[in-house]
Write an enzyme that holds these catalytic residues in place. Structure first.
Site, short mmCIF file in Angstrom:
data_model
loop_
_atom_site.label_atom_id
_atom_site.label_comp_id
_atom_site.label_asym_id
_atom_site.label_seq_id
_atom_site.Cartn_x
_atom_site.Cartn_y
_atom_site.Cartn_z
N HIS A 23 -3.11 -12.41 4.66
CA HIS A 23 -4.03 -13.07 4.03
C HIS A 23 -4.05 -13.25 2.43
CE1 HIS A 23 -5.30 -8.81 3.18
NE2 HIS A 23 -5.73 -8.49 4.28
N HIS A 78 -9.43 2.12 11.94
CA HIS A 78 -9.66 0.93 11.07
C HIS A 78 -9.72 -0.28 11.96
CE1 HIS A 78 -9.87 -1.40 7.71
NE2 HIS A 78 -8.59 -1.57 7.44
N GLU A 80 -9.74 -3.52 11.01
CA GLU A 80 -9.08 -4.66 10.48
C GLU A 80 -8.14 -4.92 11.67
OE1 GLU A 80 -7.75 -4.58 6.52
OE2 GLU A 80 -7.77 -6.93 6.50
N ASP A 82 -5.20 -6.28 11.73
CA ASP A 82 -3.78 -5.85 11.99
C ASP A 82 -3.46 -4.60 12.62
OD1 ASP A 82 -5.07 -5.05 9.62
OD2 ASP A 82 -3.20 -4.49 8.59
N HIS A 145 -9.58 1.26 3.87
CA HIS A 145 -9.74 0.14 2.99
C HIS A 145 -11.00 -0.66 3.29
CE1 HIS A 145 -8.04 -4.30 3.39
NE2 HIS A 145 -8.48 -4.37 2.49
N ASP A 164 -4.19 2.67 5.84
CA ASP A 164 -3.48 1.80 4.81
C ASP A 164 -3.36 2.68 3.65
OD1 ASP A 164 -4.02 -0.53 6.48
OD2 ASP A 164 -5.95 -0.87 5.47
N TYR A 192 1.83 -3.14 -3.05
CA TYR A 192 0.89 -3.15 -1.87
C TYR A 192 -0.49 -2.52 -2.68
CZ TYR A 192 -1.49 -1.18 2.52
OH TYR A 192 -2.23 -0.99 3.41
N HIS A 223 1.21 0.82 7.69
CA HIS A 223 2.34 -0.06 7.16
C HIS A 223 3.42 0.60 6.58
CE1 HIS A 223 -0.54 -3.27 7.90
NE2 HIS A 223 -1.41 -2.78 7.25
FE1 FEO Z 1 -6.94 -2.79 6.24
FE2 FEO Z 1 -3.60 -2.59 7.33
O1 FEO Z 1 -5.63 -2.94 7.27
#
Ligand code: FEO
Length: 397
Positions: A23, A78, A80, A82, A145, A164, A192, A223
């Protein structure tokens, strides 16, 4: 590849080597979506999933350790995509699984996916789930996040699945910090932070303070690599970055049409260079927003230059400043500059962005008609000296 965090606790995620755009974040070293399998004596839980296109990879990794019909819980820390993108596929593939998440996450998931037939267990701050010899405990980490973000802690093994927080967009065949190239890991952790975490620095600092009350043997983000040896390093960096602690660095970035604004930028750099500080000069044609914001995060001062184009600033500069405005690098001294033909608009408009992210302006916009005169260049040098002096006032690290 070693995927074992502890006995019966494994990484089962997906390494996304080719991804280069997340993104808008330019992920030059790819990324990974980390999911984990925690097998207790009685129950088994999958912690998070991966991006939707990689659901089959996740299924294969899980199935290699445990039949899918033996998955009792899928924890969603989370919403999101991903991390939640493969939830529909995993719920379909794991007929006995209950989705465990907080109330806000359940609501978010219901907007992304058809969750009508899903079985949920909604958990609150500090609640636990007993897997038999493995206890999962959940902590809300609001705005780290997203509003629904939470983390999961394995009590007996002192492992924190930190979502995250403490992550890196970094593809590697190594799962652990002490197996990977630590310089690359730390650079990607910094990038990051600048590109994802910076606007949420205060809630992340508050969450980190809360979570540091736990015994942490392993910190496993969603991640990048898992921290089992060098967690202290990333923690110390988070403490510095969360206040955008300035270093003795001046950043100058510019867009240019016919080299007038470039010449002004070079004069600003000359002035800054008169102090014993690091000076970095970027033509926006040659640097992406991801790298630029990472440089801005820990600079003491910066200047940005844009010509006036069609009574506005250059579109590339508008994009860079819009990106930076969203991430809010705080506490910098700054000014703008640039050339114009008939009416000066670009540098003034750029200054508006700087005001929006709370810069301390050390000079009014410096502008010139068509090409800089020696006086204009001296004004640029003079303002650059102010930036250099501001950076030089920062104590040596
Ligand atoms: Fe806020 Fe890796 O997603």
């Amino acid at each position: 590849m070693n995927t074992e965090l502890a006995k019966n606790i494994h990484w089962v995620g997906y390494v996304d080597w080719p991804v280069r755009d997340f993104h808008g974040y330019q992920t030059k070293r790819g990324s990974s979506y980390n999911a984990y399998l925690v097998q207790g004596e009685a129950k088994t839980a999958l912690i998070d999933t991966v991006k939707a296109p990689f659901a089959n990879n996740l299924k294969q990794h899980v199935a290699a350790l445990c039949p899918l019909d033996r998955i009792d819980y899928i924890v969603c820390n989370h919403a999101e995509p991903d991390h939640s993108g493969s939830l529909p596929a995993m719920v379909a593939a794991c007929p006995n699984a209950i989705v465990v998440c907080n109330a806000k996450c359940r609501d978010a998931l219901s907007h992304y996916y058809d969750t009508a037939a899903w079985r949920f267990q909604v958990v609150k701050e500090g609640e636990s789930l007993d897997l038999g010899g493995r206890t999962l405990r959940f902590f809300d980490t609001v705005m780290c996040h997203w509003p629904e973000s939470m983390v999961t802690y394995v009590l007996e093994e002192e492992i924190l699945f930190s979502m995250d927080i403490f992550g890196q967009h970094y593809a590697t065949s190594c799962r652990f910090d002490d197996e990977a190239d630590l310089d690359e890991v730390m650079q990607e952790a910094k990038t990051y932070y600048a590109n994802i975490v910076l606007p949420y620095a205060k809630p992340v600092a508050a969450a980190a303070k809360k979570l540091l009350g736990l015994k942490l043997r392993i910190v496993a983000p969603s991640h990048g690599v898992i921290w089992r040896t060098y967690f202290d390093r990333i923690l110390q960096d988070y403490l510095r970055w969360h206040v955008s602690t300035p270093t003795r660095k001046v950043v100058i970035f510019y867009a240019t049409m016919w080299q007038s604004t470039r010449r002004m930028a070079e004069a600003v750099a000359e002035g800054a260079n008169e102090s014993d500080v690091s000076v970095k000069l970027f033509d926006l044609k040659a640097v992406g927003d991801t790298e630029l914001i990472t440089e801005l995060m820990d600079c003491a001062a910066f200047a940005c230059g844009t010509p006036t184009l069609n009574q506005s600033l250059m579109p590339r500069m508008a994009a860079a400043l819009t990106y930076a405005r969203g991430l809010k690098p705080a506490g910098k001294k700054a000014f703008t500059f640039g050339s114009y033909g008939w009416a000066s608009k670009g540098a003034e408009e750029a200054e508006g962005y700087l005001k929006a992210f709370g810069c301390e302006l050390v000079a009014a916009p410096i502008t010139c008609r068509f090409a800089p005169t020696p006086e204009t260049l001296e004004a640029c040098r003079s303002a650059g000296r102010l930036l250099g002096q501001a950076a030089a006032a920062i104590p040596q690290a």
